[in-house]
Write an enzyme that holds these catalytic residues in place. Structure first.
Site, PDB file in Angstrom:
ATOM      1  N   GLU A  17     -39.686 -49.337  10.988  1.00 23.85           N
ATOM      2  CA  GLU A  17     -40.396 -48.747   9.186  1.00 23.85           C
ATOM      3  C   GLU A  17     -39.502 -50.134   9.091  1.00 23.85           C
ATOM      4  OE1 GLU A  17     -40.356 -45.429   7.472  1.00 23.85           O
ATOM      5  OE2 GLU A  17     -38.494 -46.182   6.509  1.00 23.85           O
ATOM      6  N   TYR A  49     -42.365 -48.442   0.131  1.00 22.56           N
ATOM      7  CA  TYR A  49     -42.772 -49.026  -0.917  1.00 22.56           C
ATOM      8  C   TYR A  49     -41.196 -48.289  -2.223  1.00 22.56           C
ATOM      9  CZ  TYR A  49     -46.321 -49.234  -4.783  1.00 22.56           C
ATOM     10  OH  TYR A  49     -47.144 -49.229  -5.833  1.00 22.56           O
ATOM     11  N   HIS A  77     -46.448 -47.663   2.800  1.00 23.83           N
ATOM     12  CA  HIS A  77     -46.207 -46.997   2.037  1.00 23.83           C
ATOM     13  C   HIS A  77     -45.805 -46.873   0.551  1.00 23.83           C
ATOM     14  CE1 HIS A  77     -42.673 -45.071   4.529  1.00 23.83           C
ATOM     15  NE2 HIS A  77     -43.730 -45.866   5.374  1.00 23.83           N
ATOM     16  N   TYR A 145     -40.029 -32.623   5.315  1.00 25.99           N
ATOM     17  CA  TYR A 145     -38.751 -32.433   5.674  1.00 25.99           C
ATOM     18  C   TYR A 145     -38.445 -31.523   5.992  1.00 25.99           C
ATOM     19  CZ  TYR A 145     -39.217 -35.437   1.156  1.00 25.99           C
ATOM     20  OH  TYR A 145     -39.758 -36.658   0.949  1.00 25.99           O
ATOM     21  N   LYS A 165     -50.477 -29.311   0.716  1.00 23.40           N
ATOM     22  CA  LYS A 165     -50.667 -30.849   0.396  1.00 23.40           C
ATOM     23  C   LYS A 165     -51.320 -31.610   1.380  1.00 23.40           C
ATOM     24  CE  LYS A 165     -46.596 -33.467   1.653  1.00 23.40           C
ATOM     25  NZ  LYS A 165     -45.607 -34.806   1.630  1.00 23.40           N
ATOM     26  N   GLN A 176     -38.474 -36.773   7.692  1.00 31.04           N
ATOM     27  CA  GLN A 176     -37.167 -37.402   7.174  1.00 31.04           C
ATOM     28  C   GLN A 176     -36.436 -37.347   7.759  1.00 31.04           C
ATOM     29  OE1 GLN A 176     -35.217 -39.385   5.051  1.00 31.04           O
ATOM     30  NE2 GLN A 176     -35.294 -37.870   3.349  1.00 31.04           N
ATOM     31  N   GLN A 212     -23.610 -46.139   5.918  1.00 28.92           N
ATOM     32  CA  GLN A 212     -24.927 -45.609   5.956  1.00 28.92           C
ATOM     33  C   GLN A 212     -25.083 -43.725   5.804  1.00 28.92           C
ATOM     34  OE1 GLN A 212     -26.474 -47.560   9.031  1.00 28.92           O
ATOM     35  NE2 GLN A 212     -28.951 -47.187   8.687  1.00 28.92           N
ATOM     36  N   LYS A 272     -33.700 -54.213  10.780  1.00 31.32           N
ATOM     37  CA  LYS A 272     -32.848 -54.732  11.778  1.00 31.32           C
ATOM     38  C   LYS A 272     -33.975 -55.068  13.386  1.00 31.32           C
ATOM     39  CE  LYS A 272     -29.013 -52.983   9.653  1.00 31.32           C
ATOM     40  NZ  LYS A 272     -28.413 -51.630   9.559  1.00 31.32           N
TER      41      LYS A 272
HETATM   42  P1  FAD Z   1     -44.703 -34.046  -2.884  1.00 30.87           P
HETATM   43  O1  FAD Z   1     -45.204 -34.140  -1.507  1.00 30.87           O
HETATM   44  O2  FAD Z   1     -45.068 -34.243  -3.856  1.00 30.87           O
HETATM   45  O3  FAD Z   1     -42.953 -32.867  -2.975  1.00 30.87           O
HETATM   46  C1  FAD Z   1     -42.139 -32.781  -3.935  1.00 30.87           C
HETATM   47  C2  FAD Z   1     -41.241 -32.013  -4.413  1.00 30.87           C
HETATM   48  O4  FAD Z   1     -42.171 -31.581  -5.138  1.00 30.87           O
HETATM   49  C3  FAD Z   1     -40.610 -30.878  -2.941  1.00 30.87           C
HETATM   50  O5  FAD Z   1     -39.693 -30.463  -3.204  1.00 30.87           O
HETATM   51  C4  FAD Z   1     -42.307 -30.173  -2.650  1.00 30.87           C
HETATM   52  O6  FAD Z   1     -41.728 -28.557  -2.036  1.00 30.87           O
HETATM   53  C5  FAD Z   1     -42.683 -29.924  -4.011  1.00 30.87           C
HETATM   54  N1  FAD Z   1     -43.996 -29.985  -4.769  1.00 30.87           N
HETATM   55  C6  FAD Z   1     -45.120 -30.220  -4.285  1.00 30.87           C
HETATM   56  N2  FAD Z   1     -45.809 -29.968  -4.345  1.00 30.87           N
HETATM   57  C7  FAD Z   1     -46.031 -28.989  -5.092  1.00 30.87           C
HETATM   58  C8  FAD Z   1     -46.948 -27.876  -5.595  1.00 30.87           C
HETATM   59  N3  FAD Z   1     -48.524 -27.323  -5.733  1.00 30.87           N
HETATM   60  N4  FAD Z   1     -46.341 -26.952  -6.713  1.00 30.87           N
HETATM   61  C9  FAD Z   1     -45.214 -27.153  -6.712  1.00 30.87           C
HETATM   62  N5  FAD Z   1     -44.063 -27.360  -6.451  1.00 30.87           N
HETATM   63  C10 FAD Z   1     -44.245 -28.671  -4.865  1.00 30.87           C
HETATM   64  N6  FAD Z   1     -39.555 -42.904  -1.323  1.00 30.87           N
HETATM   65  C11 FAD Z   1     -40.076 -44.010  -1.774  1.00 30.87           C
HETATM   66  O7  FAD Z   1     -39.955 -44.205  -3.269  1.00 30.87           O
HETATM   67  N7  FAD Z   1     -40.652 -45.255  -1.084  1.00 30.87           N
HETATM   68  C12 FAD Z   1     -40.777 -45.368  -0.052  1.00 30.87           C
HETATM   69  O8  FAD Z   1     -41.730 -45.909   1.205  1.00 30.87           O
HETATM   70  C13 FAD Z   1     -40.511 -43.655   0.737  1.00 30.87           C
HETATM   71  N8  FAD Z   1     -40.996 -43.235   2.267  1.00 30.87           N
HETATM   72  C14 FAD Z   1     -40.516 -42.515   2.704  1.00 30.87           C
HETATM   73  C15 FAD Z   1     -41.019 -42.207   3.849  1.00 30.87           C
HETATM   74  C16 FAD Z   1     -40.535 -40.351   4.351  1.00 30.87           C
HETATM   75  C17 FAD Z   1     -41.774 -40.389   5.197  1.00 30.87           C
HETATM   76  C18 FAD Z   1     -40.046 -39.880   3.052  1.00 30.87           C
HETATM   77  C19 FAD Z   1     -39.925 -38.756   4.149  1.00 30.87           C
HETATM   78  C20 FAD Z   1     -39.930 -39.856   2.377  1.00 30.87           C
HETATM   79  C21 FAD Z   1     -40.073 -41.063   1.932  1.00 30.87           C
HETATM   80  N9  FAD Z   1     -39.249 -41.513   0.574  1.00 30.87           N
HETATM   81  C22 FAD Z   1     -39.791 -43.187  -0.577  1.00 30.87           C
HETATM   82  C23 FAD Z   1     -39.291 -40.542  -0.626  1.00 30.87           C
HETATM   83  C24 FAD Z   1     -39.848 -39.529  -1.283  1.00 30.87           C
HETATM   84  O9  FAD Z   1     -40.491 -40.298  -1.868  1.00 30.87           O
HETATM   85  C25 FAD Z   1     -38.949 -38.778  -1.499  1.00 30.87           C
HETATM   86  O10 FAD Z   1     -38.453 -37.388  -0.685  1.00 30.87           O
HETATM   87  C26 FAD Z   1     -39.289 -37.845  -3.186  1.00 30.87           C
HETATM   88  O11 FAD Z   1     -37.909 -36.954  -3.320  1.00 30.87           O
HETATM   89  C27 FAD Z   1     -40.456 -36.441  -2.362  1.00 30.87           C
HETATM   90  O12 FAD Z   1     -41.809 -37.266  -2.390  1.00 30.87           O
HETATM   91  P2  FAD Z   1     -42.931 -36.040  -1.315  1.00 30.87           P
HETATM   92  O13 FAD Z   1     -44.425 -37.726  -1.330  1.00 30.87           O
HETATM   93  O14 FAD Z   1     -42.659 -35.821  -0.238  1.00 30.87           O
HETATM   94  O15 FAD Z   1     -43.381 -35.308  -2.654  1.00 30.87           O
END
Ligand code: FAD
Length: 289
Positions: A17, A49, A77, A145, A165, A176, A212, A272
């Protein structure tokens, strides 16, 4: 190439990444680091992103270079919480125009300064995934997660939301970071039991400096096992020693994952190339990428 096809292979693979620069001034150095990482021939490289949408053009541009100039599959992303649906649709259009076939569809963290959700914005990643499906023939990844998402009180609710989802059209999941593989094995058992059958790529972070660690704990609530803490206590003040120990710890996690039948591992290499190269060197007889 679509990542869902890469994931059909039963051979071990490593992907890396990178993250785009916060300002255009850093663009060339990020691209140069990305080229070196691409030279290691990972199965793909993902490009993060900026949550506020500010680095979106760099995400598309770096993902295009990875694919067109460095000959490696790219994964862009895309977060949606801070942008209107029109802006997100525009970025999806740009990805399509640039021939980028793989999108990691994310909600992004909720900005503290806004109400949530704003009108004409997405609420959850699942809504974005449904829209991406409508807009083209993309391979779609999403986040998961193993220790539960910070906003969800009970892990079982997080898994119910994850199932919804995935059912909206997810081809694979990336986790994560975690530092104890048992957490992943337990998570895989629980999600498979709930009918989530798509491939899951564990996200492994080689921790190379003490700063970190504070960030990781604060952001994601990730558990740091005793064995890992001992390493940080002993080597945290010596950057080179910490880097070596962090790479060794990550290598150990990866070998254990592969030994237990997890073939595709995503490494948070954080721009890195030396860290990415050390991981590949450590696995030279195990991962033939
Ligand atoms: P979602 O899947 O929408 O989930 C968010 C929360 O809402 C969760 O607690 C979930 O349980 C809850 N939820 C989901 N659907 C529902 C529903 N229908 N009803 C009620 N609750 C619901 N962030 C960045 O800004 N840029 C990046 O490039 C980036 N890359 C990432 C890559 C990875 C592999 C990971 C693990 C995280 C990354 N993140 C990034 C962080 C991520 O954007 C955050 O963790 C964010 O808070 C959640 O995103 P999500 O897409 O998992 O959200």
């Amino acid at each position: 190439m679509k990542i869902r096809d890469i994931l059909k292979s039963e051979e071990p693979h490593i992907s890396f990444e990178v993250f785009p620069p916060k300002t255009d001034a850093g663009y060339d150095s990020v691209l140069a680091a990305t080229e070196k990482i691409a030279a290691l021939k990972p199965s793909f490289i993902s490009v993060t992103y900026g949550a506020g949408g500010g680095t979106s053009k760099n995400t598309v541009s770096i993902a295009s270079h990875i694919k067109d100039d460095f000959g490696v599959t790219s994964l862009a992303h895309l977060t949606c919480v801070s942008s209107t649906k029109e802006v997100v649709h525009q970025v999806i259009g740009e990805l399509k125009e640039n021939g980028i076939e793989n999108i990691l569809a994310l909600r992004g963290d909720i900005p503290s300064e806004y109400e949530f959700p704003l009108p004409n914005h997405y609420r959850y990643a699942s809504e974005l995934i449904e829209d991406i499906r409508q807009q083209g023939d993309f391979c779609i990844g999403a986040a998961c997660y193993p220790e539960g998402h910070v906003e969800t009180e009970h892990k079982k609710d997080d898994i119910i939301n994850l199932k919804h989802k995935v059912d909206c059209g997810v081809d694979f999941l990336t986790t994560q970071m975690f530092f104890d593989n048992h957490i992943l094995y337990n998570f895989l058992y629980r999600i498979r039991e709930k009918g989530i059958t798509v491939p899951v790529l564990p996200g492994i972070m080689p921790v190379t400096n003490k700063k970190q660690i504070a960030r990781i704990g604060g952001m994601s609530g990730t558990i740091l096992p005793e064995r890992f803490r001992a390493i940080v206590d002993r080597f945290g003040d010596d950057q080179k020693a910490m880097q070596q120990a962090g790479i060794a710890y990550a290598t150990d996690q990866i070998i254990d994952l592969i030994a237990n039948g997890v073939n595709h591992i995503h490494v948070y290499s954080m721009n890195k190339p030396e860290v990415a190269a050390a991981i590949i060197r450590n696995l030279s007889e195990i991962v033939k990428n």
